[in-house]
Scaffold this motif. Sequence first.
Motif, mmCIF file in Angstrom:
data_model
loop_
_atom_site.group_PDB
_atom_site.id
_atom_site.type_symbol
_atom_site.label_atom_id
_atom_site.label_comp_id
_atom_site.label_asym_id
_atom_site.label_seq_id
_atom_site.Cartn_x
_atom_site.Cartn_y
_atom_site.Cartn_z
ATOM 1 N N THR A 150 0.896 -1.369 -0.211
ATOM 2 C CA THR A 150 -0.129 0.195 0.276
ATOM 3 C C THR A 150 0.768 1.520 0.184
ATOM 4 O O THR A 150 1.571 1.242 1.004
ATOM 5 C CB THR A 150 -0.955 0.154 1.164
ATOM 6 N N CYS A 151 0.813 2.204 -0.844
ATOM 7 C CA CYS A 151 1.463 3.364 -1.350
ATOM 8 C C CYS A 151 0.563 4.489 -0.306
ATOM 9 O O CYS A 151 -0.268 4.707 -0.992
ATOM 10 C CB CYS A 151 2.034 3.278 -2.473
ATOM 11 N N VAL A 152 1.051 4.902 -0.008
ATOM 12 C CA VAL A 152 0.685 6.205 1.213
ATOM 13 C C VAL A 152 1.182 7.616 0.680
ATOM 14 O O VAL A 152 2.368 7.439 1.384
ATOM 15 C CB VAL A 152 0.352 6.072 2.490
ATOM 16 N N ALA A 153 0.386 8.792 0.216
ATOM 17 C CA ALA A 153 1.594 9.671 0.502
ATOM 18 C C ALA A 153 2.089 10.612 1.636
ATOM 19 O O ALA A 153 0.500 11.309 1.891
ATOM 20 C CB ALA A 153 0.451 11.158 -0.338
ATOM 21 N N SER A 154 2.768 10.501 2.241
ATOM 22 C CA SER A 154 3.047 11.236 3.130
ATOM 23 C C SER A 154 4.133 12.365 3.346
ATOM 24 O O SER A 154 3.566 13.295 4.745
ATOM 25 C CB SER A 154 4.353 9.883 3.855
ATOM 26 N N SER A 155 4.287 12.946 2.359
ATOM 27 C CA SER A 155 4.658 14.073 2.691
ATOM 28 C C SER A 155 4.740 14.600 0.832
ATOM 29 O O SER A 155 3.782 13.954 0.115
ATOM 30 C CB SER A 155 5.889 14.357 2.926
ATOM 31 N N GLY A 156 4.915 16.160 0.730
ATOM 32 C CA GLY A 156 5.087 16.733 -0.627
ATOM 33 C C GLY A 156 6.169 15.587 -1.433
ATOM 34 O O GLY A 156 5.790 16.107 -3.028
ATOM 35 N N THR A 157 6.918 15.104 -1.232
ATOM 36 C CA THR A 157 7.775 14.144 -2.065
ATOM 37 C C THR A 157 8.086 12.963 -1.803
ATOM 38 O O THR A 157 8.568 12.349 -2.114
ATOM 39 C CB THR A 157 9.247 15.063 -1.683
ATOM 40 N N ASN A 158 7.486 12.142 -0.690
ATOM 41 C CA ASN A 158 7.564 10.814 -0.157
ATOM 42 C C ASN A 158 6.781 9.784 -0.213
ATOM 43 O O ASN A 158 5.414 10.531 0.047
ATOM 44 C CB ASN A 158 8.699 11.226 0.858
ATOM 45 N N TRP A 159 6.669 8.703 -0.814
ATOM 46 C CA TRP A 159 5.929 7.605 -1.178
ATOM 47 C C TRP A 159 5.940 6.878 0.351
ATOM 48 O O TRP A 159 6.873 6.066 0.991
ATOM 49 C CB TRP A 159 5.755 7.127 -1.661
#
Length: 825
Positions: free
Chosen positions: A813-822
């Motif tokens: 599961t890929c989660v958008a955690s910040s503006g530049t990192n998965w």
Amino acid sequence: MAILTGGKATDAREGVIRVATDAEANAGTLEDVAVTPKQLVQSAIGALEYKGAYSATANNPNLLGSLKGDFYKVNEAGTLAGVAMGIGDHMVFSRDASNPIVSADFDVIDSTESVTASTDLSDSALLARLAGPVFSGVPEAPTANSGTNTTQIATTAFVQTAVSSGSGYTDEQARDTVATALAGGSHTGISFSNDDVGNFIDATVAIGSTVQAHSAKLDAVAGLAVNDGNIIVGNGSTFVAETPATARTSLGLAIGSDVQAYDPQLADVAGLTPTNGGFIVGDGSNFVIETTGDARSSLGLGTVATLDVGNGANQIVQMTAGAKLPAVDGSLLTNISSTDATKLAIANNLSDLNNAGTARGHLGLAIGSDVQAHNAKLDAVAGLAVDDGNIIVGNGSTFVAEAPATARTSLGLAIGSDVQAYHARLDDVSGLAVTNGGFIVGDGSNFVIETLGDARSSLGLGTSATLDAGQNTANQLVQLTAAAKLPAVDGSLLTNITATDATKLAIANNLSDLNNAGTARGHLGVTIGSDVQAHNAKLDDVAGLATTDGGFIVGDGSNFVIETLGTARTSLGLGSAATLEAGANTANQLVQLTAAAKLPAVDGSLLTNITATDSTKLAIANNLSDLNNAGTARGHLGVAIGSDVQAHNAKLDDVAGLAVTDGGFIVGDGSNFVLETLATARTSLGLGSAATLEAGANTANQLVQLTAAAKLPAVDGSLLTNLPSSGGFSYTAITSASSPVTSSTGVHYGADTSGGAITFNLPALSGLSGGEEIRVKLNTAGNNLTLTTNGSDTIEGVGNSTYVVSIAKESVTCVASSGTNWEII
């Protein structure tokens, strides 16, 4: 009296005609100093006056002020009033020039035409009639003997002799000859006599009866410059020439301050019918009346503009004072997802699955791959001794017992990792009847079987849970495409749709989104002072005046008042002549020029001091006091109705009479134009309370506006009721044929790499919000499934731009955690 001796005379007495001396006649003299006999004849019978050369190419000089008898020679070819003229042609004005000049004002003599003599008496075109003959060229006639006084034609030689010498005439002959030339046949008031020698002529003219007596006021008029369009006006002490603009100010008719300047748009407005609820709107070329429905359409308002905000049926949801969604029923909402890390993902919750095979796959108990399917060979196991902890294992020919740990490892069934550890609740499950469509659900103490309907109710699912997802069939749920976009379906029933499509109306052009009346008027094309008439106190004066019969509206220095006909004439400086009739044959009438612009045949025996047309004097047509046509007078003043000033219209009276209230709208009520407040105008337009609210997401009392991604914005929804218990992911199957895959958040991808590798491109994090997810599971292995980031985005830290999945049943599961990192789960 003036004594003429030997053709020479000098006399400065008032009212005496002075004949030029020989030297003056030869050298040339001004007509107001002395006149030659030829000039005496011209002044009486009329003559052409050569004005010089005329360029028909450049229209130079300007001929607008030309008078009857003005004569020009063309030196540059061209056209005037549609008439072609060549070099050498002659142009003669047959009447005073019109404005603009028309072809009927002048005649052109073609210099290239020739006249061929003919002896054919049958050629009537070359013969003069006996009755009313018309001659051309230089016709000649016999010269009568000196002293002849009959109806015989007088040649120029006869007239020259008669005028230049009085010695051959009797008193009666002299009087008849000269008086006829001066007064058109009448010599009353003019006397001639010989002196003792018989060589002198005495000419006495009666001042005040035959000629105009001297007046300082006439001197003032004679001294005025003859400027085009100037008006003669008394200033209290003398007569002065005023320009049209100054004259209009003197009359209280200054355009733009005293009277409304003509504007074709106001003419459009004046022609409109004030229908009930009608709005005046520009259509790009004219002003038209639009109904409330059409006006809303012109404003780009949608159906929401007529709805009210509130919590009732069909009302628009408005944010509370706390900037939250109000407490409304949200049971119909779909795709509600949470970013709360403390909650269990829907796909990981067995109670949310309605497919037993998928449930077993999530548990790692897929029959035939994770756990053993039933087989008759297992019957043999039943015959084995039940040794404590031993595990039954096949040895190639039969089943044998192995130690539990060894057997579990050999089988890939390590408890807690490969297979489910024992639990008492599983006993409950094993005791349940296997009903068709039955769902295993916990009831708080045990697991029970629920029907499909009960299971949906337990899950809090709405009616949409039983519908299929698709794009083109009635009653289907709309499913996003593989590109995470809404499919091409009929969206005509949607409301409040916003977009950046250049063919759509921008929000800023929607009156319902404006809270600035000035901006609203600009969008409506009714900007005060440029599109519509600004309020003026003087119009209020006019609107308040009584409409009396014959009343004139006149400025008194501070206000507009009503004046009677007599008072208005006095204000205009009109004399008693203004009330007289024009004619030619009745006592006390004013003399009116004939259709040929000539004085009529009236008794002129009382005229004195007749002079020829003087180019230094003001032309009659430029003198307002000499006009009996109000339209012409208004044209000279530059206040022509319908072009310079606005023609009267009762509807404009309605508008002028309205108070200029802040935010007032002019609306037709079916019979008149009336003023409506902003609130009343909104009611007339059929607008609801939503029309005055702003669209947004973060401020109290705003309307909820979908984001650019057509989603509800991130607003506080804590007051919503009856929300579905959870949302869900959409499912997309991918293979090597799909590679490279352009992925979207909110989608679960089931991958099959048995036919080749798959490149899985993650979306740019710059366009996502923290917590948005993408799920991928490698259902069937064979090749690598490679996750690749966009641009400088990373996976689990700096430098990692790819992530490889290669083991069957492995999921991430890929989660958008910040503006530049998965982040990977």
